[in-house]
Every structure is written in structure tokens, then in C-alpha cells.
Design a protein around this motif. Structure first.
Motif, PDB file in Angstrom:
ATOM      1  N   GLY A 102       0.812  -1.220   0.000  1.00 30.71           N
ATOM      2  CA  GLY A 102       0.000   0.000   0.000  1.00 30.71           C
ATOM      3  C   GLY A 102       0.844   1.267   0.000  1.00 30.71           C
ATOM      4  O   GLY A 102       0.576   2.204  -0.755  1.00 30.71           O
ATOM      5  N   LEU A 103       1.876   1.284   0.834  1.00 31.10           N
ATOM      6  CA  LEU A 103       2.725   2.471   0.909  1.00 31.10           C
ATOM      7  C   LEU A 103       3.578   2.632  -0.348  1.00 31.10           C
ATOM      8  O   LEU A 103       3.824   3.764  -0.789  1.00 31.10           O
ATOM      9  CB  LEU A 103       3.602   2.421   2.161  1.00 31.10           C
ATOM     10  N   THR A 104       4.007   1.535  -0.935  1.00 33.21           N
ATOM     11  CA  THR A 104       4.746   1.624  -2.195  1.00 33.21           C
ATOM     12  C   THR A 104       3.837   2.165  -3.294  1.00 33.21           C
ATOM     13  O   THR A 104       4.255   2.989  -4.116  1.00 33.21           O
ATOM     14  CB  THR A 104       5.342   0.260  -2.582  1.00 33.21           C
ATOM     15  N   GLY A 105       2.589   1.731  -3.295  1.00 35.21           N
ATOM     16  CA  GLY A 105       1.612   2.272  -4.246  1.00 35.21           C
ATOM     17  C   GLY A 105       1.411   3.764  -4.043  1.00 35.21           C
ATOM     18  O   GLY A 105       1.326   4.530  -5.013  1.00 35.21           O
ATOM     19  N   ALA A 106       1.371   4.194  -2.791  1.00 35.78           N
ATOM     20  CA  ALA A 106       1.230   5.624  -2.498  1.00 35.78           C
ATOM     21  C   ALA A 106       2.455   6.401  -2.971  1.00 35.78           C
ATOM     22  O   ALA A 106       2.338   7.514  -3.493  1.00 35.78           O
ATOM     23  CB  ALA A 106       1.016   5.836  -0.999  1.00 35.78           C
ATOM     24  N   TYR A 107       3.622   5.802  -2.819  1.00 37.03           N
ATOM     25  CA  TYR A 107       4.880   6.423  -3.262  1.00 37.03           C
ATOM     26  C   TYR A 107       4.868   6.629  -4.771  1.00 37.03           C
ATOM     27  O   TYR A 107       5.168   7.716  -5.263  1.00 37.03           O
ATOM     28  CB  TYR A 107       6.032   5.519  -2.836  1.00 37.03           C
ATOM     29  N   VAL A 108       4.479   5.597  -5.507  1.00 37.32           N
ATOM     30  CA  VAL A 108       4.417   5.679  -6.971  1.00 37.32           C
ATOM     31  C   VAL A 108       3.330   6.674  -7.400  1.00 37.32           C
ATOM     32  O   VAL A 108       3.532   7.479  -8.310  1.00 37.32           O
ATOM     33  CB  VAL A 108       4.195   4.288  -7.596  1.00 37.32           C
ATOM     34  N   ALA A 109       2.186   6.633  -6.723  1.00 33.03           N
ATOM     35  CA  ALA A 109       1.099   7.564  -7.051  1.00 33.03           C
ATOM     36  C   ALA A 109       1.516   9.007  -6.760  1.00 33.03           C
ATOM     37  O   ALA A 109       1.157   9.921  -7.517  1.00 33.03           O
ATOM     38  CB  ALA A 109      -0.155   7.204  -6.262  1.00 33.03           C
ATOM     39  N   ALA A 110       2.272   9.212  -5.708  1.00 30.31           N
ATOM     40  CA  ALA A 110       2.746  10.563  -5.391  1.00 30.31           C
ATOM     41  C   ALA A 110       3.684  11.066  -6.478  1.00 30.31           C
ATOM     42  O   ALA A 110       3.591  12.226  -6.906  1.00 30.31           O
ATOM     43  CB  ALA A 110       3.457  10.565  -4.041  1.00 30.31           C
ATOM     44  N   PHE A 111       4.567  10.201  -6.935  1.00 25.83           N
ATOM     45  CA  PHE A 111       5.468  10.577  -8.024  1.00 25.83           C
ATOM     46  C   PHE A 111       4.655  10.961  -9.263  1.00 25.83           C
ATOM     47  O   PHE A 111       4.870  12.016  -9.858  1.00 25.83           O
ATOM     48  CB  PHE A 111       6.418   9.421  -8.339  1.00 25.83           C
ATOM     49  N   ALA A 112       3.705  10.122  -9.635  1.00 28.41           N
ATOM     50  CA  ALA A 112       2.889  10.396 -10.820  1.00 28.41           C
ATOM     51  C   ALA A 112       2.032  11.646 -10.619  1.00 28.41           C
ATOM     52  O   ALA A 112       1.900  12.473 -11.531  1.00 28.41           O
ATOM     53  CB  ALA A 112       2.015   9.188 -11.137  1.00 28.41           C
ATOM     54  N   GLY A 113       1.464  11.793  -9.446  1.00 29.25           N
ATOM     55  CA  GLY A 113       0.594  12.927  -9.170  1.00 29.25           C
ATOM     56  C   GLY A 113       1.319  14.252  -9.065  1.00 29.25           C
ATOM     57  O   GLY A 113       0.716  15.315  -9.236  1.00 29.25           O
ATOM     58  N   SER A 114       2.618  14.197  -8.787  1.00 30.97           N
ATOM     59  CA  SER A 114       3.368  15.456  -8.665  1.00 30.97           C
ATOM     60  C   SER A 114       3.479  16.182 -10.000  1.00 30.97           C
ATOM     61  O   SER A 114       3.596  17.401 -10.033  1.00 30.97           O
ATOM     62  CB  SER A 114       4.763  15.198  -8.098  1.00 30.97           C
ATOM     63  N   HIS A 115       3.400  15.441 -11.097  1.00 29.27           N
ATOM     64  CA  HIS A 115       3.542  16.067 -12.416  1.00 29.27           C
ATOM     65  C   HIS A 115       2.372  16.989 -12.759  1.00 29.27           C
ATOM     66  O   HIS A 115       2.590  18.159 -13.072  1.00 29.27           O
ATOM     67  CB  HIS A 115       3.748  14.993 -13.481  1.00 29.27           C
ATOM     68  N   PRO A 116       1.121  16.527 -12.708  1.00 26.64           N
ATOM     69  CA  PRO A 116       0.027  17.475 -12.988  1.00 26.64           C
ATOM     70  C   PRO A 116      -0.105  18.552 -11.906  1.00 26.64           C
ATOM     71  O   PRO A 116      -0.471  19.688 -12.209  1.00 26.64           O
ATOM     72  CB  PRO A 116      -1.225  16.594 -13.055  1.00 26.64           C
ATOM     73  N   LEU A 117       0.212  18.197 -10.663  1.00 29.93           N
ATOM     74  CA  LEU A 117       0.150  19.198  -9.597  1.00 29.93           C
ATOM     75  C   LEU A 117       1.158  20.319  -9.835  1.00 29.93           C
ATOM     76  O   LEU A 117       0.881  21.490  -9.566  1.00 29.93           O
ATOM     77  CB  LEU A 117       0.388  18.531  -8.236  1.00 29.93           C
ATOM     78  N   ALA A 118       2.316  19.966 -10.378  1.00 32.89           N
ATOM     79  CA  ALA A 118       3.358  20.969 -10.646  1.00 32.89           C
ATOM     80  C   ALA A 118       2.884  22.024 -11.636  1.00 32.89           C
ATOM     81  O   ALA A 118       3.330  23.178 -11.574  1.00 32.89           O
ATOM     82  CB  ALA A 118       4.622  20.291 -11.167  1.00 32.89           C
TER      83      ALA A 118
END
Length: 101
Positions: free
Chosen positions: A56-72
Motif C-alpha cells: 500500500g505504501l509503495t503504491g502511495a509512493y508511486v502515485a505521489a510521483f505520478a501525481g506530482s507532475h500534474p500538480l506541478a
């Protein structure tokens, strides 16, 4: 020697991965830093809180990486990276805080 908590490693991996990519102008190097920190954090999460928590936490880590791009695009690169790193750190702390006891 004191062990660096997975919470710090994960947040540091997100910030450090972006920093390496930006300062070297080589995105693959940033990806290596991001992946290495994620692997170390995942191993600690598994040892501390079990396989389900690590997945679950690894999934959150990967999702955070992916989500940082549109958020940026909305808030800027560094604020985005620091924001998602904070979210991952908080999730890691919440999941693992009682597991080691």
C-alpha cells in the motif's frame, strides 16, 4: 548506528529524485535515485508493518510521483514535490507508527 526511518527515506527519495533530475538535467538519474529510495523504504515498510502495508505504501509512493507532475502545473515544481513528499511521509508514519511496538 541509528536506522533512518522509511518515512524519511521515502520523502527524501521523492525530493532527491527530483533534485537529481533537475540539477543533472538527466531524468533517468533522478529515476534511479527515486527507485533506489523507494526500494529501501519498501523493504523497511515490509519488515516493520508487513507485506500489505508495504504494498500500500509503495503504491502511495508511486502515485505521489505520478501525481506530482500534474500538480506541478498548478503550483510549481518544488511546491508539488514537497507537497507529495509530505503526504507520503504522513501516510508512512500513520501506517508504521504502532507497528514497531
Amino acid at each position: 548506528m541509528a536506522k533512518v526511518p522509511a518515512t524519511v527515506i521515502a520523502a527524501g527519495g521523492l525530493v532527491g529524485g527530483y533534485g537529481v533530475a533537475r540539477w543533472t538535467k538527466r531524468r533517468p538519474l533522478g529515476g534511479v535515485a527515486l527507485a533506489a529510495a523507494g526500494a529501501v523504504a519498501a523493504r523497511q515498510w515490509q519488515q516493520t508493518a508487513g507485506t500489505r502495508a508495504a504494498v500500500g505504501l509503495t503504491g502511495a509512493y508511486v502515485a505521489a510521483f505520478a501525481g506530482s507532475h500534474p500538480l506541478a502545473k498548478k503550483v510549481g515544481a518544488w511546491p508539488s514535490v514537497f507537497g507529495v513528499a509530505g503526504v507520503v511521509a504522513a501516510a508512512s508514519w500513520a501506517v508504521t507508527r504502532n507497528a514497531a511496538k
